[in-house]
Design a protein around this motif. Structure first.
Motif, short mmCIF file in Angstrom:
data_model
loop_
_atom_site.label_atom_id
_atom_site.label_comp_id
_atom_site.label_asym_id
_atom_site.label_seq_id
_atom_site.Cartn_x
_atom_site.Cartn_y
_atom_site.Cartn_z
N THR A 198 0.86 -1.17 0.00
CA THR A 198 0.00 0.00 0.00
C THR A 198 0.90 1.22 0.00
O THR A 198 2.06 1.14 0.40
CB THR A 198 -0.94 0.04 1.23
OG1 THR A 198 -0.14 0.02 2.42
CG2 THR A 198 -1.91 -1.13 1.23
N VAL A 245 -7.63 3.71 -2.71
CA VAL A 245 -8.32 3.34 -1.48
C VAL A 245 -8.96 4.59 -0.93
O VAL A 245 -8.30 5.63 -0.80
CB VAL A 245 -7.33 2.76 -0.45
CG1 VAL A 245 -8.03 2.42 0.85
CG2 VAL A 245 -6.62 1.54 -1.01
N TYR A 296 -10.23 -3.23 3.12
CA TYR A 296 -10.37 -1.80 2.78
C TYR A 296 -11.85 -1.45 2.75
O TYR A 296 -12.67 -2.21 2.24
CB TYR A 296 -9.72 -1.50 1.43
CG TYR A 296 -8.27 -1.91 1.42
CD1 TYR A 296 -7.29 -1.08 1.95
CD2 TYR A 296 -7.88 -3.16 0.94
CE1 TYR A 296 -5.97 -1.47 1.98
CE2 TYR A 296 -6.56 -3.56 0.96
CZ TYR A 296 -5.61 -2.72 1.49
OH TYR A 296 -4.29 -3.11 1.52
#
Length: 125
Positions: free
Chosen positions: A38, A124, A66
């Protein structure tokens, strides 16, 4: 290959996360190798995956953990024939191609080309 090095260097992320296939690290099963990170600065999941085999591979990526993902992933693919290389006279024989792919809920389906290196980036939220 310079292009592979460039794709790794520009997609390093900030935190490693598991890249699993059937609950095992994806490290050579069926010619597939993967890593995932990430990036807290860009707010993305970045998956790097190699298909070292001679056949296409259909994949379903499940992006758990997520709350909400962007509806589109950016997909960068570097591929060519097994013996295809860049040379001084032909420096653009093997170049990355960028496209997008739909993210449906927490799932992303795609087909990995043979002899390919793919970088998948999903935002995200």
């Amino acid at each position: 290959n310079y292009q592979v090095q460039k794709l790794f260097a520009t997609n390093k992320g900030t935190n490693a996360v598991p890249a699993l296939l059937n609950n095992k690290t994806l490290s050579g099963q069926d010619g597939l190798y993967a890593s995932a990170v990430t990036d807290k600065n860009t707010k993305e999941i970045i998956i790097k995956i190699v298909n070292s085999g001679t056949a296409e591979k259909s994949m379903l990526f499940v992006l758990d953990g997520y709350k909400k993902l962007a509806p589109q992933a950016t997909v960068t693919v570097l591929t060519g024939a097994e013996d295809q290389i860049n040379t001084v006279d032909h420096p653009f024989n093997v170049m990355p191609v960028v496209s997008t792919s739909a993210v449906k809920g927490k799932k992303l389906e795609m087909v990995l080309k043979p002899f390919s290196f793919t970088v998948i980036k999903v935002g995200v939220k």
